[in-house]
Scaffold this active site. Structure first.
Site, PDB file in Angstrom:
ATOM      1  N   GLU A 174      78.366  29.665 105.446  1.00 32.38           N
ATOM      2  CA  GLU A 174      78.461  30.981 104.793  1.00 32.38           C
ATOM      3  C   GLU A 174      77.068  31.540 104.495  1.00 32.38           C
ATOM      4  OE1 GLU A 174      81.266  29.548 101.903  1.00 32.38           O
ATOM      5  OE2 GLU A 174      82.640  29.261 103.586  1.00 32.38           O
ATOM      6  N   LYS A 230      82.114  26.759  96.075  1.00 30.35           N
ATOM      7  CA  LYS A 230      81.806  28.125  96.540  1.00 30.35           C
ATOM      8  C   LYS A 230      81.775  29.081  95.341  1.00 30.35           C
ATOM      9  CE  LYS A 230      83.660  26.782 100.933  1.00 30.35           C
ATOM     10  NZ  LYS A 230      84.088  27.172 102.257  1.00 30.35           N
ATOM     11  N   GLY A 243      87.848  26.621 105.844  1.00 37.73           N
ATOM     12  CA  GLY A 243      88.734  27.539 105.135  1.00 37.73           C
ATOM     13  C   GLY A 243      89.870  28.093 105.980  1.00 37.73           C
ATOM     14  N   GLU A 265      80.064  20.689 109.842  1.00 36.87           N
ATOM     15  CA  GLU A 265      81.186  21.553 109.488  1.00 36.87           C
ATOM     16  C   GLU A 265      81.370  22.604 110.579  1.00 36.87           C
ATOM     17  OE1 GLU A 265      81.878  21.731 105.011  1.00 36.87           O
ATOM     18  OE2 GLU A 265      80.081  22.916 105.314  1.00 36.87           O
ATOM     19  N   ASN A 299      82.533  21.413  97.328  1.00 38.56           N
ATOM     20  CA  ASN A 299      81.822  22.693  97.349  1.00 38.56           C
ATOM     21  C   ASN A 299      82.749  23.757  96.765  1.00 38.56           C
ATOM     22  OD1 ASN A 299      80.447  25.020  97.954  1.00 38.56           O
ATOM     23  ND2 ASN A 299      80.669  24.840 100.186  1.00 38.56           N
ATOM     24  N   HIS A 305      74.682  26.008 104.501  1.00 38.03           N
ATOM     25  CA  HIS A 305      76.134  26.149 104.654  1.00 38.03           C
ATOM     26  C   HIS A 305      76.422  27.316 105.605  1.00 38.03           C
ATOM     27  CE1 HIS A 305      80.309  27.012 103.814  1.00 38.03           C
ATOM     28  NE2 HIS A 305      80.390  25.741 103.453  1.00 38.03           N
ATOM     29  N   SER A 324      88.411  22.214 106.130  1.00 41.76           N
ATOM     30  CA  SER A 324      89.844  22.032 105.868  1.00 41.76           C
ATOM     31  C   SER A 324      90.260  20.576 105.662  1.00 41.76           C
ATOM     32  CB  SER A 324      90.676  22.687 106.973  1.00 41.76           C
ATOM     33  OG  SER A 324      90.412  24.083 107.024  1.00 41.76           O
TER      34      SER A 324
HETATM   35  P1  PGA Z   1      87.105  24.069 103.243  1.00 46.94           P
HETATM   36  O1  PGA Z   1      85.527  24.340 103.087  1.00 46.94           O
HETATM   37  O2  PGA Z   1      87.344  22.625 102.864  1.00 46.94           O
HETATM   38  O3  PGA Z   1      87.748  25.029 102.290  1.00 46.94           O
HETATM   39  O4  PGA Z   1      87.448  24.344 104.670  1.00 46.94           O
HETATM   40  C1  PGA Z   1      84.595  23.361 103.450  1.00 46.94           C
HETATM   41  C2  PGA Z   1      83.204  23.864 103.217  1.00 46.94           C
HETATM   42  O5  PGA Z   1      82.943  25.056 103.419  1.00 46.94           O
HETATM   43  O6  PGA Z   1      82.314  23.091 102.814  1.00 46.94           O
END
Ligand code: PGA
Length: 252
Positions: A98, A14, A174, A168, A12, A96, A214
Site C-alpha cells: 500500500e 493498517k 485483502g 506479500e 498489520n 508495504h 489473506s
Molecule cells: P490481509 O493483509 O491479511 O488483510 O490480506 C495483509 C497485509 O497487507 O499485510
C-alpha cells in the site's frame, strides 16, 4: 534448517482501530495462550504506537507501519525511526504494497528507509511482492528480486539479523485470495536461494521470510507446514481473536 528460524507472526492493523479496539486485541493476546515459540509483533497506526506499547504484553513487539529516512526535519506528516525508538517500539514495516502502490514509494526510497531504521536500532519488516499482471506475465521473480536488491544495497550482511522479509503478493492482499502453500513456498525458496548468492549462505539460511496476503485461521496451518515459510504478516485477521490461531499455526 527452518528450526533455526523462530516463527514470526506480525499483525498489520493498517488504518484501523481505536483505543477501545486496541484494548480488545491486547485482551485476546493476553488470554492466548500464545505459542512461546512464535515471535509476535503488532503494527498499529502511528497515533496509537505509544498506547499500544503500553497496553499489550511486553513480550509482544510493536511496529510502526512506516517511517522516513532521516531523524527529523521538514517532512510534514511523517515520523522517524528515532521517534519509534523513543516510544520503546522495536519494529517498523517498510515497503508495504500500500505504501508502494497508493503512496508511490520506490524501491530506492524503501532501501534508504531500511538503512536508516536499522542504523537507529529499529528492526525492519521489509515487504515485497508482485502485482497480478506481473505474476501473469511471468515476472514474479524479477519483481521480488529487484525489490529485495534495493534492500541488499542499503544494508550490511550483519544487519540481516534485524530484518524479516514479508513476501506479500499484491493480488492476495485483502482480497481473500491466498497464494496456495505451493505458490508461496516456491517464491520463498527461490528468494532464499537467490539471497545465498547475493548476500551469503549464512544470511539466506537465517533470515525469516514470512508470507502475507489473506492469511486466516483456516489457511494458516497448511501454509505453516512449508519449509521456507517462517511466519505471516496478517492484515484483516489480526484485528480478530482468530489472530491467536494464526500465531499458533505451528501447534497441533
Ligand atoms: P490481509 O493483509 O491479511 O488483510 O490480506 C495483509 C497485509 O497487507 O499485510
Amino acid at each position: 534448517m527452518s528450526q533455526q528460524r523462530k516463527f514470526f507472526v506480525g499483525g498489520n492493523w493498517k488504518m484501523n482501530g481505536s483505543k477501545q479496539s486496541i484494548e480488545g486485541i491486547a485482551g485476546f493476546l493476553k488470554t492466548g495462550p500464545l505459542d512461546p515459540k512464535t515471535e509476535v509483533v503488532v503494527a498499529p497506526p502511528t497515533c496509537y504506537l505509544e498506547y499500544t506499547r503500553k497496553t499489550v504484553d511486553a513480550k509482544v513487539g510493536v511496529a510502526a507501519q512506516n517511517c522516513y529516512k532521516v531523524a527529523s526535519g521538514a517532512f510534514t506528516g511523517d515520523i522517524s525511526a528515532n521517534m519509534i525508538k523513543d516510544l520503546d517500539c522495536e519494529w517498523v514495516i517498510l515497503g508495504h504494497s500500500e505504501r508502494r502502490n497508493v503512496f508511490g514509494e520506490s524501491d530506492q526510497l524503501i532501501g534508504e528507509k531500511t538503512k536508516y531504521a536499522l542504523s537507529q536500532g529499529v528492526k525492519v519488516i521489509a515487504c515485497i511482492g508482485e502485482k497480478l499482471e506481473e505474476r501473469e506475465g511471468g515476472k514474479t521473480e524479477e519483481v521480488v528480486f529487484r525489490q529485495t536488491q534495493a534492500i541488499i544495497e542499503n544494508i550490511s550482511a550483519d544487519q540481516w539479523v534485524s530484518v524479516v522479509i514479508a513476501y506479500e503478493p499484491v493480488w492476495a492482499i485483502g482480497t481473500g485470495k491466498t497464494a496456495t502453500p505451493e505458490q508461496a513456498q516456491e517464491v520463498h525458496e527461490k528468494l532464499r536461494t537467490w539471497l545465498a548468492d547475493k548476500v551469503s549462505s549464512e544470511v539466506a539460511a537465517a533470515v525469516r521470510i514470512i508470507y502475507g496476503g489473506s492469511v486466516n485461521a483456516s489457511n494458516c496451518k497448511e501454509l505453516a507446514t512449508k519449509g521456507d515459510i517462517d511466519g505471516f504478516l496478517v492484515g484483516g485477521a489480526s484485528l480478530k481473536p482468530d489472530f491467536v490461531q494464526i500465531i499458533n499455526a505451528r501447534q497441533n
